[in-house]
Design an enzyme around this catalytic site. Structure first.
Site, PDB file in Angstrom:
ATOM      1  CD  GLU A   1      -8.702   0.474   8.379  1.00 34.97           C
ATOM      2  OE1 GLU A   1      -8.980  -0.296   9.327  1.00 34.97           O
ATOM      3  OE2 GLU A   1      -7.706   1.225   8.389  1.00 34.97           O
TER       4      GLU A   1
ATOM      5  CG  ASN B   1      -9.020  -2.227  12.537  1.00 42.27           C
ATOM      6  OD1 ASN B   1      -8.062  -2.807  12.013  1.00 42.27           O
ATOM      7  ND2 ASN B   1      -9.553  -1.135  12.013  1.00 42.27           N
TER       8      ASN B   1
ATOM      9  CG  HIS C   1      -6.007  -2.629   9.293  1.00 42.66           C
ATOM     10  ND1 HIS C   1      -6.127  -1.445   9.978  1.00 42.66           N
ATOM     11  CD2 HIS C   1      -4.660  -2.845   9.201  1.00 42.66           C
ATOM     12  CE1 HIS C   1      -4.934  -0.976  10.273  1.00 42.66           C
ATOM     13  NE2 HIS C   1      -4.023  -1.806   9.820  1.00 42.66           N
TER      14      HIS C   1
ATOM     15  CG  ASP D   1      -0.342  -0.505   2.501  1.00 41.62           C
ATOM     16  OD1 ASP D   1       0.894  -0.576   2.582  1.00 41.62           O
ATOM     17  OD2 ASP D   1      -1.092  -0.820   3.428  1.00 41.62           O
TER      18      ASP D   1
HETATM   19  C1  F6R Z   1       1.381  -1.629   6.186  1.00 39.89           C
HETATM   20  C2  F6R Z   1       0.106  -2.298   6.335  1.00 39.89           C
HETATM   21  C3  F6R Z   1      -0.676  -2.271   7.612  1.00 39.89           C
HETATM   22  C4  F6R Z   1       0.113  -2.743   8.818  1.00 39.89           C
HETATM   23  C5  F6R Z   1      -0.749  -2.790  10.081  1.00 39.89           C
HETATM   24  C6  F6R Z   1       0.062  -3.118  11.309  1.00 39.89           C
HETATM   25  O1  F6R Z   1       1.896  -1.766   4.873  1.00 39.89           O
HETATM   26  O2  F6R Z   1      -0.306  -2.885   5.396  1.00 39.89           O
HETATM   27  O3  F6R Z   1      -1.830  -3.051   7.457  1.00 39.89           O
HETATM   28  O4  F6R Z   1       0.632  -4.016   8.561  1.00 39.89           O
HETATM   29  O5  F6R Z   1      -1.387  -1.545  10.272  1.00 39.89           O
HETATM   30  O6  F6R Z   1       0.944  -2.080  11.575  1.00 39.89           O
HETATM   31  P1  F6R Z   1       2.132  -2.259  12.638  1.00 39.89           P
HETATM   32  O7  F6R Z   1       3.016  -3.319  12.120  1.00 39.89           O
HETATM   33  O8  F6R Z   1       2.805  -0.909  12.667  1.00 39.89           O
HETATM   34  O9  F6R Z   1       1.481  -2.624  13.937  1.00 39.89           O
END
Ligand code: F6R
Length: 248
Positions: free
Chosen positions: A143, A136, A138, A67
């Site tokens: 989301e 959550n 995602h 992303d």
């Molecule tokens: C980032 C992504 C997000 C993260 C998720 C967890 O490219 O796709 O979905 O993997 O928000 O973030 P962290 O690892 O910072 O807890």
């Protein structure tokens, strides 16, 4: 889906890096999918060490990131381009021509998303995709409520996500409102998945992902359907799991 519980963050990072290195050694021109965020940082650090000390060779590898924010130029210190170059790419021998991160500054975002999907297919599909998981549930910017069959597309960030990110920007107006993200269907097409989670803050999301019913309300639950998904977590992230998982 295989659940692997290790003692701490270092242990999951090293185990994850071992799986990536195995993939690259077996198939030097592997197609790797990368994530940003804090979860994979230790794994990236270990890959950098393996490159420096063991000669792990990334020169033929192609990469795709999950992303990117819409509206941030690649040089912006909060862009995912910048994150990947700072935390991994500039320390290993990837060929910049083989690196793909969605273009947040694309003139025609929809056309770019279509191109991104086609490009993944054209190079042969992702061999191994690294994933984190949001509190959550995602995955990437999918989301809760995202279609389980979704493809790469533009998504509006939730107010909660924007507020969480506000600390990285001077003011709320600068926080991006949109992101480009691989879809859940795109992620599921990868031949292998490695999902990383550490810390108590991820324990409920991991419990829902491993034990809960598959639901668009917890996008990560879809990994239950993947033939070659490894969910690699530390003891804290596994602390709410039922006992039989913890024994196994
Ligand atoms: C980032 C992504 C997000 C993260 C998720 C967890 O490219 O796709 O979905 O993997 O928000 O973030 P962290 O690892 O910072 O807890």
């Amino acid at each position: 889906m295989l659940l692997v519980i290790k003692k701490d963050y270092d242990a999951i990072s090293n185990e994850g890096a071992k799986l990536v290195a195995e993939q690259v050694r077996k198939k030097p021109d592997s197609i790797l999918g990368f994530a940003t965020g804090s979860s994979p940082l230790g794994l990236y650090k270990e890959l950098i060490r393996m490159h420096a000390e063991e000669g792990l060779d990334f020169s033929k590898v192609t990469t795709f990131n999950l992303d990117e924010y819409v509206g941030l130029p690649p040089g912006h210190d909060q862009s995912y381009h910048y994150f990947m170059w700072e935390n991994l790419f500039k320390h290993i021998n990837v060929d910049p021509r083989y690196v793909h991160v969605p273009q947040g500054m694309a003139d025609d975002v929809e056309a770019h998303c279509e191109w991104y999907e086609e490009r993944i297919v054209k190079v042969g599909g992702i061999d191994l995709q690294i994933l984190g998981i949001g509190g959550n549930g995602h995955i990437a910017f999918n989301e809760p409520g995202s279609s389980l069959g979704s493809r790469t597309r533009i998504k509006t960030l939730t107010e909660k996500t924007r507020q969480d990110n506000a600390r990285f920007f001077d003011n709320m107006d600068q926080v991006p409102k949109y992101a480009i993200t691989m879809g859940i269907g795109t992620i599921m097409d990868a031949r292998k998945l490695i999902m990383l989670a550490n810390g108590k803050g991820k324990a409920q999301a991991i419990k829902n992902t491993i034990e809960g019913p598959i639901s668009a309300m917890v996008p990560a639950t879809i990994v239950q359907m993947h033939q070659h998904a490894t969910v690699l977590i530390d003891e804290a992230a596994g602390s709410l799991l039922s006992e039989e998982w913890q024994m196994g």
